[in-house]
Design a protein around this motif. Structure first.
Motif, PDB file in Angstrom:
ATOM      1  N   GLY A  79       0.822  -1.205   0.000  1.00  0.00           N
ATOM      2  CA  GLY A  79       0.000   0.000   0.000  1.00  0.00           C
ATOM      3  C   GLY A  79       0.857   1.256   0.000  1.00  0.00           C
ATOM      4  O   GLY A  79       0.572   2.230  -0.704  1.00  0.00           O
ATOM      5  N   ASN A  80       1.944   1.223   0.813  1.00  0.00           N
ATOM      6  CA  ASN A  80       2.883   2.350   0.805  1.00  0.00           C
ATOM      7  C   ASN A  80       3.475   2.554  -0.582  1.00  0.00           C
ATOM      8  O   ASN A  80       3.597   3.680  -1.066  1.00  0.00           O
ATOM      9  N   TYR A  81       3.885   1.456  -1.215  1.00  0.00           N
ATOM     10  CA  TYR A  81       4.482   1.562  -2.547  1.00  0.00           C
ATOM     11  C   TYR A  81       3.503   2.196  -3.532  1.00  0.00           C
ATOM     12  O   TYR A  81       3.870   3.086  -4.304  1.00  0.00           O
ATOM     13  N   GLU A  82       2.275   1.708  -3.531  1.00  0.00           N
ATOM     14  CA  GLU A  82       1.298   2.246  -4.487  1.00  0.00           C
ATOM     15  C   GLU A  82       1.034   3.725  -4.230  1.00  0.00           C
ATOM     16  O   GLU A  82       0.877   4.509  -5.171  1.00  0.00           O
ATOM     17  N   ARG A  83       0.937   4.103  -2.948  1.00  0.00           N
ATOM     18  CA  ARG A  83       0.625   5.499  -2.628  1.00  0.00           C
ATOM     19  C   ARG A  83       1.789   6.424  -2.976  1.00  0.00           C
ATOM     20  O   ARG A  83       1.587   7.499  -3.544  1.00  0.00           O
ATOM     21  N   LEU A  85       4.445   5.790  -5.031  1.00  0.00           N
ATOM     22  CA  LEU A  85       4.907   5.694  -6.413  1.00  0.00           C
ATOM     23  C   LEU A  85       3.793   5.876  -7.430  1.00  0.00           C
ATOM     24  O   LEU A  85       4.059   5.964  -8.633  1.00  0.00           O
ATOM     25  N   ASN A  86       2.555   5.880  -6.969  1.00  0.00           N
ATOM     26  CA  ASN A  86       1.391   6.010  -7.846  1.00  0.00           C
ATOM     27  C   ASN A  86       1.411   4.954  -8.950  1.00  0.00           C
ATOM     28  O   ASN A  86       1.257   5.245 -10.146  1.00  0.00           O
ATOM     29  N   VAL A  87       1.627   3.708  -8.525  1.00  0.00           N
ATOM     30  CA  VAL A  87       1.649   2.581  -9.450  1.00  0.00           C
ATOM     31  C   VAL A  87       0.573   1.576  -9.037  1.00  0.00           C
ATOM     32  O   VAL A  87       0.068   1.620  -7.913  1.00  0.00           O
ATOM     33  N   THR A  88       0.231   0.688  -9.941  1.00  0.00           N
ATOM     34  CA  THR A  88      -0.700  -0.400  -9.646  1.00  0.00           C
ATOM     35  C   THR A  88       0.093  -1.706  -9.660  1.00  0.00           C
ATOM     36  O   THR A  88       0.607  -2.108 -10.704  1.00  0.00           O
ATOM     37  N   LEU A  89       0.204  -2.344  -8.504  1.00  0.00           N
ATOM     38  CA  LEU A  89       0.984  -3.565  -8.375  1.00  0.00           C
ATOM     39  C   LEU A  89       0.073  -4.791  -8.480  1.00  0.00           C
ATOM     40  O   LEU A  89      -1.156  -4.667  -8.488  1.00  0.00           O
ATOM     41  N   THR A  90       0.689  -5.970  -8.548  1.00  0.00           N
ATOM     42  CA  THR A  90      -0.064  -7.220  -8.638  1.00  0.00           C
ATOM     43  C   THR A  90       0.353  -8.141  -7.499  1.00  0.00           C
ATOM     44  O   THR A  90       1.322  -7.870  -6.780  1.00  0.00           O
ATOM     45  N   ARG A  91      -0.348  -9.254  -7.380  1.00  0.00           N
ATOM     46  CA  ARG A  91      -0.030 -10.212  -6.325  1.00  0.00           C
ATOM     47  C   ARG A  91       1.396 -10.741  -6.451  1.00  0.00           C
ATOM     48  O   ARG A  91       1.999 -11.138  -5.459  1.00  0.00           O
ATOM     49  N   VAL A 138       8.099  -6.753 -16.131  1.00  0.00           N
ATOM     50  CA  VAL A 138       6.722  -6.507 -16.576  1.00  0.00           C
ATOM     51  C   VAL A 138       6.492  -5.009 -16.747  1.00  0.00           C
ATOM     52  O   VAL A 138       6.720  -4.233 -15.815  1.00  0.00           O
ATOM     53  N   PRO A 139       6.037  -4.538 -17.930  1.00  0.00           N
ATOM     54  CA  PRO A 139       5.752  -3.110 -18.115  1.00  0.00           C
ATOM     55  C   PRO A 139       4.722  -2.619 -17.101  1.00  0.00           C
ATOM     56  O   PRO A 139       3.779  -3.342 -16.762  1.00  0.00           O
ATOM     57  N   THR A 140       4.898  -1.411 -16.612  1.00  0.00           N
ATOM     58  CA  THR A 140       4.002  -0.885 -15.595  1.00  0.00           C
ATOM     59  C   THR A 140       2.694  -0.408 -16.219  1.00  0.00           C
ATOM     60  O   THR A 140       2.639  -0.042 -17.395  1.00  0.00           O
ATOM     61  N   SER A 141       1.645  -0.410 -15.409  1.00  0.00           N
ATOM     62  CA  SER A 141       0.352   0.094 -15.858  1.00  0.00           C
ATOM     63  C   SER A 141       0.379   1.610 -15.974  1.00  0.00           C
ATOM     64  O   SER A 141      -0.463   2.215 -16.632  1.00  0.00           O
ATOM     65  N   GLU A 142       1.351   2.226 -15.323  1.00  0.00           N
ATOM     66  CA  GLU A 142       1.457   3.682 -15.282  1.00  0.00           C
ATOM     67  C   GLU A 142       1.750   4.259 -16.668  1.00  0.00           C
ATOM     68  O   GLU A 142       1.103   5.201 -17.115  1.00  0.00           O
ATOM     69  N   ASN A 143       2.761   3.711 -17.354  1.00  0.00           N
ATOM     70  CA  ASN A 143       3.140   4.271 -18.650  1.00  0.00           C
ATOM     71  C   ASN A 143       3.502   3.213 -19.689  1.00  0.00           C
ATOM     72  O   ASN A 143       3.947   3.553 -20.790  1.00  0.00           O
ATOM     73  N   GLY A 144       3.337   1.925 -19.337  1.00  0.00           N
ATOM     74  CA  GLY A 144       3.626   0.861 -20.291  1.00  0.00           C
ATOM     75  C   GLY A 144       5.091   0.584 -20.508  1.00  0.00           C
ATOM     76  O   GLY A 144       5.450  -0.189 -21.410  1.00  0.00           O
ATOM     77  N   THR A 550      -6.459   5.440  -2.468  1.00  0.00           N
ATOM     78  CA  THR A 550      -6.098   6.808  -2.124  1.00  0.00           C
ATOM     79  C   THR A 550      -4.647   7.098  -2.499  1.00  0.00           C
ATOM     80  O   THR A 550      -3.791   6.203  -2.471  1.00  0.00           O
ATOM     81  N   ARG A 551      -4.375   8.332  -2.859  1.00  0.00           N
ATOM     82  CA  ARG A 551      -3.021   8.787  -3.169  1.00  0.00           C
ATOM     83  C   ARG A 551      -2.809  10.142  -2.483  1.00  0.00           C
ATOM     84  O   ARG A 551      -3.752  10.932  -2.370  1.00  0.00           O
ATOM     85  N   PRO A 552      -1.580  10.446  -2.060  1.00  0.00           N
ATOM     86  CA  PRO A 552      -1.336  11.752  -1.433  1.00  0.00           C
ATOM     87  C   PRO A 552      -1.799  12.910  -2.302  1.00  0.00           C
ATOM     88  O   PRO A 552      -2.378  13.871  -1.802  1.00  0.00           O
ATOM     89  N   LEU A 553      -1.549  12.813  -3.600  1.00  0.00           N
ATOM     90  CA  LEU A 553      -1.919  13.894  -4.505  1.00  0.00           C
ATOM     91  C   LEU A 553      -3.239  13.627  -5.220  1.00  0.00           C
ATOM     92  O   LEU A 553      -3.640  14.405  -6.085  1.00  0.00           O
ATOM     93  N   GLY A 554      -3.916  12.532  -4.847  1.00  0.00           N
ATOM     94  CA  GLY A 554      -5.208  12.193  -5.446  1.00  0.00           C
ATOM     95  C   GLY A 554      -6.073  11.467  -4.436  1.00  0.00           C
ATOM     96  O   GLY A 554      -6.188  10.242  -4.489  1.00  0.00           O
ATOM     97  N   PRO A 555      -6.691  12.185  -3.494  1.00  0.00           N
ATOM     98  CA  PRO A 555      -7.462  11.530  -2.426  1.00  0.00           C
ATOM     99  C   PRO A 555      -8.705  10.825  -2.940  1.00  0.00           C
ATOM    100  O   PRO A 555      -9.249  11.183  -3.987  1.00  0.00           O
ATOM    101  N   SER A 556      -9.158   9.831  -2.202  1.00  0.00           N
ATOM    102  CA  SER A 556     -10.379   9.113  -2.543  1.00  0.00           C
ATOM    103  C   SER A 556     -11.581  10.049  -2.443  1.00  0.00           C
ATOM    104  O   SER A 556     -11.733  10.789  -1.466  1.00  0.00           O
ATOM    105  N   PRO A 557     -12.475  10.052  -3.446  1.00  0.00           N
ATOM    106  CA  PRO A 557     -13.654  10.925  -3.398  1.00  0.00           C
ATOM    107  C   PRO A 557     -14.517  10.725  -2.152  1.00  0.00           C
ATOM    108  O   PRO A 557     -15.059  11.696  -1.610  1.00  0.00           O
ATOM    109  N   MET A 558     -14.669   9.479  -1.678  1.00  0.00           N
ATOM    110  CA  MET A 558     -15.522   9.233  -0.514  1.00  0.00           C
ATOM    111  C   MET A 558     -14.914   9.850   0.743  1.00  0.00           C
ATOM    112  O   MET A 558     -15.630  10.429   1.573  1.00  0.00           O
ATOM    113  N   PHE A 559     -13.611   9.753   0.897  1.00  0.00           N
ATOM    114  CA  PHE A 559     -12.940  10.360   2.043  1.00  0.00           C
ATOM    115  C   PHE A 559     -12.889  11.877   1.905  1.00  0.00           C
ATOM    116  O   PHE A 559     -13.030  12.602   2.892  1.00  0.00           O
TER     117      PHE A 559
END
Length: 589
Positions: A79-83, A85-91, A138-144, A550-559
């Motif tokens: 979760g820290n990594y995703e927040r 680095l703004n990346v989408t990781l996998t299992r 594996v290419p990232t979902s962020e920019n391929g 949630t992201r530091p620079l992109g908060p969740s709309p519900m929160f």
């Protein structure tokens, strides 16, 4: 753009002296700094436990179970990594001993090893190295793009028996990928002891000695301490740990975790990494440089807000594991991100659900009254997800209090279900309404077990991962606060982790009394995903877990909506007005 045949750079983050020292934050912060250069970064977390994944681990034992888009139940550090680095990781970005041994044993059963004796070395260690290289390619979902750098965090502490195969694998790995593509950051502790508060280097020296004895030499020391280095400490560590003084970093307590990347950059982390990994040999486009500079400017502004004396908004979190806040770390981060994006400082009142119940009043009146005082004194109430019956009636009371007293409320997963139970009992007159999770023989279950879920198997059998939720095409839904906060989109993708759902048979009655299910699953339209109460400042809930995205620079709309409502800014925001008092950054629809 770096050439397609480039060699990925690897940064290994190990820990010494004690566990829980902050390897995940160091790894995340290092990755963020590399992204400010315009590089593409991915991360891997190695957990040496035998579990296949974190899905069956108690939050009290291991903290929050973080859920990824693909349904992977993983360690909270991802979760820290995703927040950061703004990346989408996998299992696959989470390696466990269980996963590695299962892979090797499956190969042995198929005969892949051609009759050889299967051993830790080389078969387990090779499997670890192959896994790391496979994920890093594996290419990232962020920019391929294939990542320029892969950061691998070694869970546990150097010297742990269960970590030994992974340490040995990394010892071999440094030769597989080459000296210029391998950098080891060792995170250690410099305790402050004695009456005069003297900093001690011996624990770090011993930890590095153990690491070197296992065949790995640190390139960078990240030393955790309550205070900045005293005079001579950096030089002493340099001399006894055989690293240059410029490669020894003081990671002392600071304003917030968001300041750690700034702290590392100020001490020259980027320069050390650039020299060690020959990052100047990578080819950069002007666009990559501009993107990196923009990211750093945004991050510094975000951290600056965290240090300012902002107006305070208090949110009561009514949960089951409130005495271990790591159990709700993503919820806490989501609140922080939302608060800082509306120029507010968040204060959390932790309330144990069971303490709100009448039984506690008889056993411990003081605890009961303190719990109610914490909840009633909050500007907003949040009931997060959870499992198990303990504290459920208290959570139902929290939802009832928020509904009756016009207090902004956000329910997540179980928090949505208890809101439905309260409404069914006290508005619809179904006095025995309950969840089949807690009352299997309940005559009027308003929450039921999902028919497709396997009851017999615990791990990995819930409804997991990213699923689409479609907003209804009704008048209330079109004008709902929640839909407007999401930007008036028709569909959202959020992550799920649940076995129970709202009973579709009671939905019509609930909606006839004013509890609207404005979002439903896009596949069948029969699974309730988002609810919103009419004639209330902000009473919303979701079956999914919005905190995971949630992201530091992109908060969740519900929160974001909860913080705006709790601070009295929601209507202005929804009307498109500027709700920021910050001259540098304006928050608008």
């Amino acid at each position: 753009m770096p050439s397609s045949n480039k060699q990925t750079k690897y940064i290994i983050v190990s820990g010494g002296v004690i566990s829980g020292i902050g390897k995940g934050i160091i790894a995340s912060s290092t990755g963020l700094l590399l992204k400010t250069l315009g590089l593409t970064v991915t991360s891997i977390k190695i957990d040496p436990y035998l579990n296949i994944d974190a899905g069956t681990l108690s939050p009290l034992d291991h903290g929050e179970v973080f859920v990824l888009d693909d349904g992977g139940e993983v360690d909270l550090d991802l979760g820290n990594y995703e927040r950061y680095l703004n990346v989408t990781l996998t299992r696959d970005n989470n390696i466990t001993t269980g996963k590695i041994y299962r892979e090797v044993i499956d190969k042995e059963r198929r005969g892949d090893y051609l009759g050889k004796t299967v051993q830790v070395v080389p078969h387990i260690t090779n499997a670890i190295q192959d896994w790391v290289e496979r994920v890093a390619g594996v290419p990232t979902s962020e920019n391929g793009r294939v990542p320029d750098v892969c950061i691998v965090e070694l869970g546990g502490t150097v010297g742990d028996i269960e970590s030994a195969p992974f340490i040995e694998a990394m010892r071999q790995f440094q030769f597989r990928v080459g000296h210029d593509n391998f950098c080891l950051i060792h995170v250690s502790l410099v305790p402050v002891v004695g009456a005069v508060g003297e900093q001690k280097t011996k624990p770090t020296q011993a930890s590095v000695r153990d690491l070197r004895g296992l065949g790995l030499s640190p390139d960078i020391l990240a030393c955790r301490s309550a205070l900045p280095f005293e005079e001579g400490i950096r030089e002493k560590l340099s001399m006894f740990c055989q690293v240059s003084p410029k490669q020894v970093f003081s990671v002392h307590d600071c304003e917030s975790l968001y300041h750690v990347p700034i702290l590392l950059r100020q001490q020259g982390m980027i320069d050390v990494l650039t020299e060690r990994l020959k990052l100047d040999n990578l080819t950069y486009t002007p666009e990559m440089r501009v993107e990196g500079d923009s990211l750093w400017a945004q991050w510094r502004e975000f951290a600056r807000r965290r240090a300012r004396d902002l107006d305070q908004t208090t949110i009561a979190i009514v949960g089951k594991y409130t005495y271990l806040t790591d159990s709700y770390i993503s919820v806490v981060k989501a609140l922080e991100h939302a608060a800082l994006n509306v120029n507010r400082k968040i204060k959390i009142n932790w309330v144990e659900g069971s303490d709100l119940e009448e039984s506690t009043m008889h056993k411990d009146p003081l605890k009961y009254h303190e719990a109610w005082q914490h909840m009633c004194g909050a500007d907003g109430i949040l009931v997060p997800g959870g499992f198990g019956e303990r504290g459920v009636e208290g959570k139902i009371l929290a939802a009832k209090w928020a509904r009756e007293h016009n207090i902004p409320y956000l329910g997540i997963c179980l928090g949505m279900q208890v809101a439905v139970i309260d409404f069914a009992r006290h508005i619809c007159g179904i006095t025995d309404a309950h969840s089949a999770e807690f009352r299997e023989s309940c005559a009027n279950p308003v929450v039921i077990f999902m028919p497709e879920i396997d009851k017999a198997t615990m791990g990995g059998t819930m409804r997991l991962g990213s699923r689409p939720t479609k907003f209804l095409d009704t008048e209330f839904s079109k004008n709902s606060k929640m839909r407007r906060l999401y930007g008036n989109v028709d569909e959202v993708h959020e992550r799920h982790r649940h076995r129970y759902e709202v009973n579709p048979e009671v939905v019509a009655e609930l909606e006839s009394k004013g509890l609207h299910f404005i979002g439903r699953d896009a596949d069948t339209g029969e699974r309730m995903e988002i609810l919103e109460l009419e004639n209330h400042p902000y009473y919303v809930a979701a079956q999914y877990h919005p905190e995971y995205l949630t992201r530091p620079l992109g908060p969740s709309p519900m929160f974001l909506g909860l913080l705006l409502a709790a601070s009295g800014q929601l209507e202005a925001y929804l009307n498109g007005e500027d709700v920021s008092n910050d001259t540098d950054t304006k928050l608008k629809m």
